[in-house]
Design a protein around this motif. Structure first.
Motif, PDB file in Angstrom:
ATOM      1  N   LEU A  37      18.070  38.047   2.526  1.00  0.00           N
ATOM      2  CA  LEU A  37      18.191  36.653   2.082  1.00  0.00           C
ATOM      3  C   LEU A  37      19.633  36.156   2.221  1.00  0.00           C
ATOM      4  O   LEU A  37      19.876  35.018   2.620  1.00  0.00           O
ATOM      5  CB  LEU A  37      17.721  36.520   0.628  1.00  0.00           C
ATOM      6  N   LEU A  38      20.598  37.017   1.880  1.00  0.00           N
ATOM      7  CA  LEU A  38      22.005  36.637   1.998  1.00  0.00           C
ATOM      8  C   LEU A  38      22.364  36.378   3.463  1.00  0.00           C
ATOM      9  O   LEU A  38      23.080  35.418   3.777  1.00  0.00           O
ATOM     10  CB  LEU A  38      22.915  37.735   1.450  1.00  0.00           C
ATOM     11  N   MET A  39      21.858  37.208   4.353  1.00  0.00           N
ATOM     12  CA  MET A  39      22.207  37.102   5.766  1.00  0.00           C
ATOM     13  C   MET A  39      21.543  35.905   6.452  1.00  0.00           C
ATOM     14  O   MET A  39      21.864  35.602   7.606  1.00  0.00           O
ATOM     15  CB  MET A  39      21.835  38.402   6.494  1.00  0.00           C
ATOM     16  N   LEU A  56      34.672  31.967  -1.530  1.00  0.00           N
ATOM     17  CA  LEU A  56      34.104  32.067  -0.187  1.00  0.00           C
ATOM     18  C   LEU A  56      34.424  33.423   0.442  1.00  0.00           C
ATOM     19  O   LEU A  56      33.592  34.007   1.148  1.00  0.00           O
ATOM     20  CB  LEU A  56      34.639  30.929   0.683  1.00  0.00           C
ATOM     21  N   LYS A  57      35.623  33.931   0.193  1.00  0.00           N
ATOM     22  CA  LYS A  57      35.989  35.259   0.722  1.00  0.00           C
ATOM     23  C   LYS A  57      34.977  36.302   0.286  1.00  0.00           C
ATOM     24  O   LYS A  57      34.545  37.158   1.075  1.00  0.00           O
ATOM     25  CB  LYS A  57      37.375  35.652   0.207  1.00  0.00           C
ATOM     26  N   ASN A  58      34.568  36.233  -0.995  1.00  0.00           N
ATOM     27  CA  ASN A  58      33.646  37.220  -1.540  1.00  0.00           C
ATOM     28  C   ASN A  58      32.195  36.986  -1.119  1.00  0.00           C
ATOM     29  O   ASN A  58      31.308  37.743  -1.535  1.00  0.00           O
ATOM     30  CB  ASN A  58      33.756  37.239  -3.069  1.00  0.00           C
ATOM     31  N   LEU A  59      31.963  35.947  -0.339  1.00  0.00           N
ATOM     32  CA  LEU A  59      30.649  35.733   0.268  1.00  0.00           C
ATOM     33  C   LEU A  59      30.672  36.066   1.757  1.00  0.00           C
ATOM     34  O   LEU A  59      29.667  36.493   2.323  1.00  0.00           O
ATOM     35  CB  LEU A  59      30.199  34.280   0.062  1.00  0.00           C
ATOM     36  N   VAL A  60      31.831  35.870   2.382  1.00  0.00           N
ATOM     37  CA  VAL A  60      31.977  36.225   3.798  1.00  0.00           C
ATOM     38  C   VAL A  60      31.884  37.743   3.969  1.00  0.00           C
ATOM     39  O   VAL A  60      31.208  38.243   4.871  1.00  0.00           O
ATOM     40  CB  VAL A  60      33.327  35.702   4.348  1.00  0.00           C
ATOM     41  N   LEU A  61      32.517  38.482   3.087  1.00  0.00           N
ATOM     42  CA  LEU A  61      32.533  39.945   3.212  1.00  0.00           C
ATOM     43  C   LEU A  61      31.135  40.566   3.129  1.00  0.00           C
ATOM     44  O   LEU A  61      30.800  41.439   3.932  1.00  0.00           O
ATOM     45  CB  LEU A  61      33.462  40.553   2.157  1.00  0.00           C
ATOM     46  N   PRO A  62      30.270  40.153   2.179  1.00  0.00           N
ATOM     47  CA  PRO A  62      28.922  40.750   2.139  1.00  0.00           C
ATOM     48  C   PRO A  62      27.960  40.189   3.177  1.00  0.00           C
ATOM     49  O   PRO A  62      26.816  40.612   3.235  1.00  0.00           O
ATOM     50  CB  PRO A  62      28.448  40.466   0.718  1.00  0.00           C
ATOM     51  N   GLY A  63      28.383  39.208   3.977  1.00  0.00           N
ATOM     52  CA  GLY A  63      27.588  38.845   5.137  1.00  0.00           C
ATOM     53  C   GLY A  63      26.639  37.682   5.017  1.00  0.00           C
ATOM     54  O   GLY A  63      25.520  37.747   5.533  1.00  0.00           O
ATOM     55  N   PHE A  64      27.045  36.587   4.356  1.00  0.00           N
ATOM     56  CA  PHE A  64      26.239  35.363   4.434  1.00  0.00           C
ATOM     57  C   PHE A  64      26.164  34.931   5.905  1.00  0.00           C
ATOM     58  O   PHE A  64      27.059  35.236   6.695  1.00  0.00           O
ATOM     59  CB  PHE A  64      26.856  34.265   3.590  1.00  0.00           C
ATOM     60  N   PRO A 108      33.511  38.966  11.499  1.00  0.00           N
ATOM     61  CA  PRO A 108      33.132  38.217  12.705  1.00  0.00           C
ATOM     62  C   PRO A 108      31.633  37.960  12.819  1.00  0.00           C
ATOM     63  O   PRO A 108      31.208  37.156  13.656  1.00  0.00           O
ATOM     64  CB  PRO A 108      33.624  39.118  13.841  1.00  0.00           C
ATOM     65  N   LEU A 109      30.815  38.635  11.987  1.00  0.00           N
ATOM     66  CA  LEU A 109      29.373  38.396  12.036  1.00  0.00           C
ATOM     67  C   LEU A 109      28.974  37.112  11.321  1.00  0.00           C
ATOM     68  O   LEU A 109      27.836  36.660  11.432  1.00  0.00           O
ATOM     69  CB  LEU A 109      28.620  39.581  11.401  1.00  0.00           C
ATOM     70  N   VAL A 110      29.903  36.514  10.570  1.00  0.00           N
ATOM     71  CA  VAL A 110      29.626  35.287   9.817  1.00  0.00           C
ATOM     72  C   VAL A 110      30.152  34.078  10.585  1.00  0.00           C
ATOM     73  O   VAL A 110      31.301  34.074  11.045  1.00  0.00           O
ATOM     74  CB  VAL A 110      30.274  35.348   8.416  1.00  0.00           C
ATOM     75  N   GLU A 111      29.303  33.066  10.711  1.00  0.00           N
ATOM     76  CA  GLU A 111      29.707  31.833  11.396  1.00  0.00           C
ATOM     77  C   GLU A 111      30.515  30.962  10.434  1.00  0.00           C
ATOM     78  O   GLU A 111      30.145  30.811   9.275  1.00  0.00           O
ATOM     79  CB  GLU A 111      28.478  31.049  11.863  1.00  0.00           C
ATOM     80  N   GLY A 112      31.605  30.397  10.921  1.00  0.00           N
ATOM     81  CA  GLY A 112      32.430  29.523  10.092  1.00  0.00           C
ATOM     82  C   GLY A 112      32.626  28.174  10.733  1.00  0.00           C
ATOM     83  O   GLY A 112      32.709  28.055  11.960  1.00  0.00           O
ATOM     84  N   ALA A 137      23.317  26.912  -0.694  1.00  0.00           N
ATOM     85  CA  ALA A 137      24.157  26.905  -1.896  1.00  0.00           C
ATOM     86  C   ALA A 137      25.394  26.070  -1.624  1.00  0.00           C
ATOM     87  O   ALA A 137      25.883  26.017  -0.494  1.00  0.00           O
ATOM     88  CB  ALA A 137      24.554  28.323  -2.296  1.00  0.00           C
ATOM     89  N   VAL A 138      25.894  25.407  -2.664  1.00  0.00           N
ATOM     90  CA  VAL A 138      27.103  24.585  -2.560  1.00  0.00           C
ATOM     91  C   VAL A 138      28.053  24.998  -3.681  1.00  0.00           C
ATOM     92  O   VAL A 138      27.658  25.099  -4.848  1.00  0.00           O
ATOM     93  CB  VAL A 138      26.787  23.081  -2.667  1.00  0.00           C
ATOM     94  N   ILE A 139      29.309  25.250  -3.310  1.00  0.00           N
ATOM     95  CA  ILE A 139      30.372  25.546  -4.281  1.00  0.00           C
ATOM     96  C   ILE A 139      31.319  24.353  -4.294  1.00  0.00           C
ATOM     97  O   ILE A 139      31.839  23.966  -3.242  1.00  0.00           O
ATOM     98  CB  ILE A 139      31.142  26.821  -3.903  1.00  0.00           C
ATOM     99  N   ALA A 140      31.537  23.763  -5.445  1.00  0.00           N
ATOM    100  CA  ALA A 140      32.387  22.571  -5.546  1.00  0.00           C
ATOM    101  C   ALA A 140      33.583  22.853  -6.440  1.00  0.00           C
ATOM    102  O   ALA A 140      33.437  23.383  -7.544  1.00  0.00           O
ATOM    103  CB  ALA A 140      31.582  21.403  -6.100  1.00  0.00           C
TER     104      ALA A 140
END
Length: 538
Positions: A37-39, A56-64, A108-112, A137-140
């Motif tokens: 689901l995260l991926m 965001l860093k802590n979401l990029v690392l686990p692979g959103f 690099p597996l995460v699109e930015g 999800a939205v972080i504000a």
């Protein structure tokens, strides 16, 4: 040792590009389904502040799957001192672009992507706000109350979770707004196993009689390997024969301890002495399950999600099974022989399978009456539900609009926390007042050092109005707190940003990933001055 035939070693680069290897450790923590689901999830960050970038860093690392940063600011000198994801030579460049590029280097597996646009203008445009519909999800961060409310209302209608992060000097908060969540498979810190030793079904009773510690023909090895379940069940039988089921628990515990002392230092008897509470700490229906039975959604219709059909079926199951839920069938570790443990495991597995079959019949009865397709007894969702019958729960998170309505009822909840000695709640109220200041004056209180003293009475005016709406005394928020907020001036400290950013990412993962771990409901405030935090429902 020779490698298996056909085995091909992967290079470090190949391993890094393989999600099953790259995310192996975290997948073991929250499970393959949560990782899947995260991926597949896309997340949007509104304003790349220090706290937002850390989240965001802590979401990029686990692979959103992907992230997008929406921000109109350029990198300032202040950013270079607080935001780890900007560089001194990037001053004057779009902050969204700089943070996006540096975050992508982590995985690099995460699109930015980034959008260099004013979030407040986009959010308040009825057409452009649809931009957020593409995200899971939205972080504000760093939004005024007015803009936050507009965004929250739009996302609530779209059933998209919103995570509002506020960081101001040495205080920070996180507010979660999410759709109603149903949880089947929870990873809890501690649970009591459902063993039913005080009311064993016939097969378990037969097993206990064949393996208890009071048998006259017991060998020395059998005695020292008597399972604690048999010891407790037999001692409870003796106890209730003399004192009844409502006899003093202390007397029973003393009886078991006496039994343990008489046996010497034998592990199985020590286990029995430590687990006496299993006889009375496992209610037939836990409070979380009873709340589901009492919920409106248990009055099912043709449109009801399968979860609620399972809940209704389980309620019917308890009515025909002496108030018991379907047996999960899990056994704790214990000191005994393999033969005895496997025999006991079979007893529990057979009972769990029989209960699941009965549940399946009830579920299919409801599905048939609703004109829906019936399930097979081997259905994985039903298996999982029965296995976790005691842990299933539903979480209802109040909307931000309800919070900002500032009702007397909300004030009473806050006052209860204050009465419990949770002084960090006062910081929540002070930050709410500062949000109003931000909306009214389009800047943070004390944003410039020369404005600290002049802004203080204006911030106090906003705080007094808020407390009045909540029917709370004016002295609930001390003037010293308001003065500190003015001194902070809306600034982010990197240590606080890292802390609240990590907490935010944790909650995003909980909500998006199943959930498997119970998410925050709904507000967390951290007071860095006293290193104290509080969680409550705002």
């Amino acid at each position: 040792m020779a490698a298996p035939v056909g085995y091909k070693a992967q290079t470090i680069a190949e391993q890094a590009a393989d999600p099953t290897i790259r995310y192996d450790r975290q997948t073991r923590l929250w499970g393959a389904n949560a990782q899947r689901l995260l991926m597949s999830a896309r997340v949007c960050l509104v304003n790349a502040t220090a706290a937002g970038a850390e989240a965001l860093k802590n979401l990029v690392l686990p692979g959103f799957k992907a992230f997008t940063i929406l921000d109109a600011a350029t990198v300032s000198e202040l950013d270079t001192g607080t935001n780890f994801f900007v560089l001194p030579d990037s001053m004057g460049q779009p902050r969204a672009k700089v943070v996006s590029e540096l975050l992508q280097e982590l995985n690099p597996l995460v699109e930015g992507a980034f959008v260099n646009d004013d979030p407040a203008e986009l959010i308040q445009d009825p057409e452009r706000i649809k931009f957020f519909s593409a995200f899971q999800a939205v972080i504000a961060t760093d939004l005024s109350e007015r803009v936050t409310r507009t965004l929250a209302s739009f996302l609530a209608a779209q059933s998209i979770p919103l995570f509002v992060v506020r960081a101001n000097g040495l205080v920070a908060s996180l507010r979660v707004q999410a759709p109603d969540m149903t949880i089947v498979e929870q990873k809890l810190d501690h649970t009591f196993p459902d063993l039913r030793l005080n009311d064993p079904w016939p097969q378990l009773k037969e097993f206990i009689e064949a393996n208890h510690h009071l048998r006259p023909d017991l060998s020395s090895e059998e005695y020292t390997h008597t399972p604690f379940v048999c010891i407790l069940a037999k001692e409870w039988e003796r106890f209730t024969a003399e004192h009844g089921t409502d006899g003093p628990k202390g007397v029973f515990m003393k009886q078991v301890r006496t039994c343990c002392t008489a046996s010497g230092v034998i592990d199985s008897f020590q286990e029995a002495g430590a687990k006496c509470m299993l006889l009375w700490s496992v209610p037939k229906v836990p409070a979380n399950v009873q709340a589901l039975f009492d919920a409106e959604e248990s009055n099912i219709s043709a449109d009801s999600p399968l979860f609620w059909i399972f809940v209704r079926a389980m309620k019917d199951f308890t009515e025909s099974h002496e108030g018991y839920l379907p047996l999960p069938g899990s056994l704790p570790d214990m000191t005994t022989t393999n033969r005895v443990y496997l025999a006991l495991q079979r007893v529990f597995n057979e009972k769990a399978a029989a209960d699941r079959a009965a549940m399946c019949d009830i579920v299919n009865g409801h599905l048939k009456s609703l004109g829906r397709e019936e399930l097979a007894p081997s259905d994985e969702q039903l298996k999982l539900f029965c296995k976790n019958s005691r842990e299933v729960t539903a979480i209802r998170v109040r909307s931000l609009e309800d919070e900002y309505a500032s009702s007397k009822e909300q004030g009473e909840r806050i006052n209860e926390k204050l009465m419990e000695g949770e002084t960090s709640i006062a910081w929540y109220l002070a930050m709410r007042a500062e949000e109003r200041f931000h909306t009214k004056y389009n800047r943070h209180a004390g944003a410039d050092d020369s404005q600290v003293e002049t802004d203080l009475p204006m911030l106090k005016e906003e705080c007094t109005a808020l407390l009045s709406e909540l029917s709370l005394p004016a002295e609930t928020v001390p003037d010293e707190m308001l003065h500190e907020l003015c001194r902070f001036g809306g600034g982010h400290l990197h240590t606080m940003a890292a802390f609240i950013g990590g907490a935010t990412a944790q909650e995003v993962i909980k909500v998006i990933g199943g959930p498997v771990f119970q998410p925050l409901n709904n507000t967390f405030v951290y007071n860095g001055i006293e290193s104290a935090g509080v969680q409550f429902e705002a």
